[in-house]
Enzyme design. Structure first.
Site, short mmCIF file in Angstrom:
data_model
loop_
_atom_site.label_atom_id
_atom_site.label_comp_id
_atom_site.label_asym_id
_atom_site.label_seq_id
_atom_site.Cartn_x
_atom_site.Cartn_y
_atom_site.Cartn_z
N ASN A 18 -117.93 77.31 39.82
CA ASN A 18 -118.02 77.29 40.97
C ASN A 18 -117.39 76.10 42.07
O ASN A 18 -117.94 75.31 41.28
CB ASN A 18 -118.98 78.13 41.95
CG ASN A 18 -120.69 77.90 41.77
OD1 ASN A 18 -120.59 76.44 42.02
ND2 ASN A 18 -121.79 77.82 40.17
N ARG A 19 -118.41 76.16 43.51
CA ARG A 19 -117.61 75.15 44.23
C ARG A 19 -119.10 73.96 45.20
O ARG A 19 -118.50 73.02 45.02
CB ARG A 19 -117.04 75.08 45.59
CG ARG A 19 -115.60 75.18 45.71
CD ARG A 19 -115.42 76.15 46.90
NE ARG A 19 -114.07 76.76 46.39
CZ ARG A 19 -112.53 75.99 46.82
NH1 ARG A 19 -112.82 74.80 46.29
NH2 ARG A 19 -111.57 77.15 46.59
#
Ligand code: CTP
Length: 221
Positions: free
Chosen positions: A24-25
């Site tokens: 994820n980011r």
């Protein structure tokens, strides 16, 4: 005031094959600033469990991990004796059902990956929270933000939750500033947009207040 605190940080990454993963980011900046603030407050033992990130604080006990299950092992070891646990890591909710030892070769036009749920580490911590421990969670929400966050606060047995509304105006991930809400048992408070250093300081102030209140309520402890 606190002897041992745990901060989890960064993303987890869940391997698919030797060259690919799901993640994820998260950049790890939030956890990094929380750890630096804990260092400023002279907390003797700071356990820092982090997924892959460029932001690693100096002077903490650092446990690099990749997967949610690896993070879980360290939490099982250190969690029961921690005074404070802040789960700022963005833990992957799913991992692949079957890791491929060999690189998956390009074949058909469609490829379906089966994913299975990772354990919710914060829920597990909430279930076995020792008396006096302060448990802080995060929530990243795009819609029904207060309703969803309040559910997390209750279901995960938290003392404090930091709510990020993820939107174009407030991307929350990989930024230096953030606009958040703090949730407590009886209150939700809007916090003006701050840089992540100031925000980390404010979060530690709140944790200290929670711990002070607890001592006032239980003078014999
Ligand atoms: N968290 C966790 N273990 C997971 C997923 C999340 O411990 N498997 C923790 C995060 O570290 C964070 C909190 O739970 O402190 C909330 O994470 P978030 O991604 O907002 O919510 P989820 O509980 O994963 O629910 P959903 O993705 O459905 O919003």
């Amino acid at each position: 005031m606190f002897n041992r605190v745990i901060i989890t940080s960064g993303p987890t990454i869940e391997p698919i094959d030797p060259v690919r993963f799901i993640s994820n980011r998260s950049s790890g900046k939030t956890g990094f600033h929380l750890a630096n603030e804990a260092l400023k407050r002279n907390i003797p033992e700071i356990i820092y469990i982090t997924g892959p990130s460029c932001y690693i604080p100096q002077g903490v006990k650092c446990f690099p991990i990749e997967t949610a299950l690896e993070m879980q092992q360290h939490l099982n070891t250190f969690g029961p004796t921690a005074d404070v646990i802040i789960m700022s890591a963005a833990v992957s909710d799913y991992r692949v059902a079957k890791y491929s030892q060999l690189k998956i070769k390009k074949g058909q036009d469609n490829l379906v990956l089966e994913l299975i749920k990772n354990p919710d580490l914060l829920t597990e911590l909430g279930k076995k929270k020792p008396t006096g421990q302060i448990l802080v969670g995060y929530a990243a929400e795009t819609h029904d933000i207060f309703e969803n966050a309040r559910k997390k606060f209750i279901n995960k047995n938290l003392d404090m939750l930091v709510l990020n509304e993820v939107s174009e105006q407030n991307p929350a991930f990989n930024t230096d500033h953030n606009q958040v809400y703090f949730l407590f048992e009886k209150e939700t408070r809007k916090i003006e947009r701050l840089d992540k250093t100031q925000l980390a300081s404010l979060i530690w102030d709140e944790i200290e207040t929670l711990s002070g209140n607890r001592k006032t309520n239980h003078p014999e402890c």
